[in-house]
Design a protein around this motif. Structure first.
Motif, mmCIF file in Angstrom:
data_model
loop_
_atom_site.group_PDB
_atom_site.id
_atom_site.type_symbol
_atom_site.label_atom_id
_atom_site.label_comp_id
_atom_site.label_asym_id
_atom_site.label_seq_id
_atom_site.Cartn_x
_atom_site.Cartn_y
_atom_site.Cartn_z
ATOM 1 N N GLN A 160 0.704 -1.165 -0.137
ATOM 2 C CA GLN A 160 -0.046 0.038 -0.027
ATOM 3 C C GLN A 160 0.711 1.373 0.108
ATOM 4 O OE1 GLN A 160 -3.400 0.293 -0.174
ATOM 5 N NE2 GLN A 160 -3.552 -1.905 -0.183
ATOM 6 N N SER B 195 -1.245 -6.835 6.185
ATOM 7 C CA SER B 195 -2.565 -7.710 5.864
ATOM 8 C C SER B 195 -2.094 -9.214 6.432
ATOM 9 C CB SER B 195 -3.046 -7.776 4.478
ATOM 10 O OG SER B 195 -4.310 -8.653 4.400
ATOM 11 N N HIS C 40 -4.588 1.496 6.111
ATOM 12 C CA HIS C 40 -3.587 0.390 5.939
ATOM 13 C C HIS C 40 -2.307 0.724 6.416
ATOM 14 C CE1 HIS C 40 -2.044 -3.005 3.909
ATOM 15 N NE2 HIS C 40 -0.925 -2.157 3.674
ATOM 16 N N THR D 38 -7.186 -2.625 10.905
ATOM 17 C CA THR D 38 -7.339 -3.621 9.895
ATOM 18 C C THR D 38 -8.785 -4.149 9.848
ATOM 19 O OG1 THR D 38 -5.225 -4.767 10.324
ATOM 20 C CG2 THR D 38 -6.856 -6.211 9.534
ATOM 21 N N GLU E 134 -10.292 -1.448 7.589
ATOM 22 C CA GLU E 134 -9.721 -1.861 6.144
ATOM 23 C C GLU E 134 -10.984 -2.961 5.555
ATOM 24 O OE1 GLU E 134 -5.857 -2.871 3.435
ATOM 25 O OE2 GLU E 134 -5.795 -3.182 5.643
#
Length: 793
Positions: free
Chosen positions: A585, A616, A735, A754, A757
């Protein structure tokens, strides 16, 4: 005249005479003759003018008084006699002698002793003149001081004893953006936040006597800090302070002098940037030359070619040493070099220095001797790299300037008296003795000066910058010691230096040693030599850049850095890379898009291996990365061991990937109930500590400070993105925030990011605001926890 009136006049020191029209005395008071110039002439029937010569010349006036044309007349006289040491001042008054309300031809002369009054008047006049002179002097002094203060290039502030500002000069008004009337009465801490930290030191300093202001304390050594202006700007300043003590309470207080350091800081920054640029620009080709000669030396070469390669390699190393000396000296001179205070094994440090120079001594057939001392402490606190640097420099010099004989190293220690708040109770003395060329006594004072050697022939014969001993001197002083030499020409030299330190107790030594051994088992410092790789790090967040670069440096790699996918493509098109560590990202071009370009542009045989760096933990994302052409991945935050494994083992099967993901997920769930996982900060410290050129504690502090400074901005941008319904920007921001938070151990906070997101990915817009509120609330806890953790470092 009746006796009562005569007595009253006598008490007032007033005497009288009565004269007829012929100036003959017909009546007089008993003591009037004491006020006469010629006292024996003041008798009945005598002319009064003989005793009082002042009356000569007033005959016409006397006639007018008798005729009633004038009421009276007054004149003054001075009597000087041999009996009286000082003159007598008299007032003489002439008036008609009225009898039974009738004017007669007789005159009344009253004589008054006014000496005391005249003396008092003279004293008053003299006092007034002196006071006027003093006033003019003080006024001139004030104007003089005011002109000096006004023309000062530094800002000056005067406060009361309680710290309230009384006055500031013009420079201070410009610097602080305050008029004098605005800031007077405000606390000095309004502009100098850290001023109270120095009050105790100021109070403990002795006074010096000044003629104008009495006893004052000498200025405290300049301290670099920041001042706050009226508009909220922070300006770097160096400030010093003096306490003023006088008998008059109104003039007691403090004097502060502030020097604007903006220009100097900019110059220092420019110098540092220039040195960094020069360092990079010179080190890179030099390192390449040395590296290529190492590779070339392992190929089939003829004897002359081997000599050529060896010459190139030695020249490259010498050039690198010169560059390092200049950079070290520049750091010390600018005050940017800090001494570490970490425990280390003293003998290990000494043996490492000796081992590096053993081969050089053997080549010259010199005996390199270390006199071991069993009384030395095993573990001490200090800067191992800087101590080793001094030892290597002195031992190297000893070998360089010795043709026959030996070089000996001996070490002793002794207890020392602790001064003030010091903790170092131990002084360690090192002595490096050689049997070399020696130094004339009249040239010894040149040894420890920068860019100086004993004579020019030394430079021609042995080379060097003349900085080595100057650096050793300053490093030993930074470590609380000193350096000196004893030498005789052609008989050798002995260089001594000391450091101050403290020993670590045995139990702690064993614990530290076991921890050090445990860490050494994991980290392979020679991985770059075993698996040479050219690495490109693509990461937009500064903190992550620094962390990953440090990990790579620990393994011997020097990575190039790109801030986004576009910069990465530009770098790849300009030179080949073996590995790309790719954040997913990023602004302008994300990691996935950049990977697609790389896959399309480069064939598999020449394509760099791409390792995804992602915060992630979702398995679907990992599968998507691998399917897109990415070769491997690391889940943030990752440990140095994980990075090393990825670099050494590029083939990781899917089962291993799944296993790592599950472990990371489990660790995250176990840490969700913690605000800050302190192990993450310890890991940052450990990684930074691997690099000798980095101050580990300072690195942790800077990392935390950067995070605390940047996160509120991220939260504000998140709120703006939500208000504008800009969900793509919102997703990118959370992120990044998740990644940086996880790096510092804010697991729960990172988890909330998270979750948000995922909410954005699944387009569950109604839940976004509530989750952002949770993130904001959790950050308050994170901020407090990080500030508390920061204090530990």
């Amino acid at each position: 005249m009746n006796s009562l009136f005569t007595n009253i006049l006598s008490l007032r020191r007033i005497e009288y005479l009565i004269i007829n029209e012929f100036w003959k005395i017909i009546e007089l008071s008993p003591k009037v003759n004491l006020l006469a110039e010629y006292s024996h002439e003041v008798q009945l029937g005598k002319d009064v003018r003989i005793g009082f010569p002042e009356l000569f010349g007033v005959e016409v006036i006397a006639s007018d008084i008798r005729e009633g044309k004038q009421d009276n007349f007054e004149l003054k006289g001075i009597i000087r006699t041999k009996k009286a040491l000082n003159p007598i001042y008299i007032d003489i008054r002439i008036a008609n002698n009225i009898k039974d309300n009738l004017i007669s031809n007789q005159l009344l002369i009253v004589v008054e002793d006014v000496t005391e009054r005249m003396v008092l008047e003279q004293s008053l006049v003299q006092g007034a003149n002196e006071a006027n002179l003093l006033l003019r002097t003080l006024t001139a002094s004030k104007q003089y001081i005011d002109q000096i203060v006004t023309s000062m290039a530094d800002a000056l502030l005067v406060t009361t004893a309680s710290g309230k500002i009384k006055t500031i000069n013009r420079t201070a008004q410009i610097l602080l953006e305050y008029d004098e009337a605005e800031i007077c009465g405000e606390s000095i801490s309004t502009v100098l936040k850290e001023v109270d930290n120095w009050k105790e030191e100021i109070a403990q300093r002795g006074n010096i006597q000044t003629p104008l202001f009495g006893p004052i304390t000498p200025l405290v050594k300049e301290v670099e800090t920041f001042c706050q202006t009226k508009s909220g700007k922070t300006i770097p300043v160096a400030f010093s302070c003096s306490k003023v003590q006088t008998e008059i309470e109104h003039f007691q207080g403090y004097v502060y002098i502030l020097r604007d350091m903006t220009a100097r800081k900019q110059a220092e920054l420019a110098k540092q940037e220039f040195l960094a640029m020069i360092s990079h620009e010179i080190r890179t080709p030099v390192a390449a030359v040395i590296g290529m000669t190492d590779i070339l030396s392992h190929t089939d070469l003829s004897e002359p070619q081997e000599e050529f390669v060896e010459t190139i390699r030695n020249s490259g190393k010498a050039l690198l040493e010169i560059i390092n000396d200049i950079l070290d000296f520049s750091k010390i001179e600018s005050g940017n070099l800090e001494i570490e205070q970490e425990p280390f094994h003293l003998n290990s440090c000494i043996e490492e220095a000796l081992s590096l120079l053993t081969l050089k001594a053997q080549e010259k057939q010199l005996e390199l001797i270390f006199h071991r001392n069993s009384e030395l402490p095993t573990l001490i606190v200090g800067d191992i790299s800087r101590l080793r640097q001094i030892l290597i420099n002195l031992l190297n010099n000893a070998i360089k300037f010795t043709e026959n004989g030996s070089v000996e190293l001996s070490v002793t220690s002794r207890e020392r008296q602790i001064i003030g708040n010091e903790k170092n109770n131990l002084e360690i003395q090192f002595a490096v003795k050689d049997t070399g060329i020696g130094i004339p006594s009249n040239l010894i004072n040149r040894l420890f000066k920068a860019f100086s050697q004993v004579n020019s022939s030394i430079t021609r014969k042995y080379g060097g910058t003349g900085l080595g001993l100057a650096i050793c001197k300053q490093l030993s002083e930074l470590m609380g010691g000193k350096i000196w030499v004893e030498s005789q020409p052609n008989q050798g030299s002995t260089f001594y230096f000391t450091i101050t330190t403290r020993a670590i107790k045995t139990q702690l030594s064993q614990q530290w040693e076991s921890e050090a051994k445990a860490s050494d088992i994991v980290i392979d410092t020679a991985i770059a030599q075993k698996h040479p790789l050219k690495i490109l790090l693509v990461e937009d967040y500064t903190t992550n850049q620094r962390m990953i670069a440090l990990m790579l440096q620990r393994m011997g790699y020097q990575a190039d850095v790109a801030n986004n996918g576009l910069e990465a493509l530009t770098a790849l098109r300009s030179q080949p890379y073996d590995v790309v560590l790719m954040d997913m990202q990023m602004p302008q071009m994300d990691g996935m898009t950049a990977t697609q370009h790389i896959v399309q542009e480069w064939e598999p045989s020449v394509r760099p291996r791409i390792i995804a760096l992602t915060a992630s933990a979702m398995l679907s994302d990992k599968e998507k990365y691998l399917a897109s052409g990415i070769d491997d991945f690391l889940a943030k935050p990752f440990h140095i061991e994980q990075l090393m494994e990825v670099l050494t083992n590029c083939q990781i099967n899917r089962e291993q990937i799944n296993k790592v993901i599950k472990v990371n997920q489990a660790e995250s769930r176990n840490q969700n109930d913690l605000i800050i996982d302190t192990a993450a900060l310890q890991e940052i410290h450990r990684i930074a500590n691997f690099n000798c050129a980095v101050n580990a504690k300072e690195f942790v502090l800077t990392t935390i400070d950067d995070y605390l400074q940047e996160t509120p901005k991220f939260l504000q941008e998140i709120q703006v993105a939500l208000s504008n319904s800009n969900f793509n920007t919102l997703r990118r921001l959370v992120h990044i925030l998740s990644s940086s938070s996880a790096t510092l151990g804010a697991s729960n906070f990172a988890g909330l990011c998270t979750e948000l997101e995922m909410t954005l990915i699944n387009e569950m817009w109604e839940e976004v605001k509530e989750q952002i509120d949770k993130i904001k609330a959790e950050y308050e806890n994170v901020e407090i926890a990080l500030i508390q953790e920061r204090e530990k470092y």
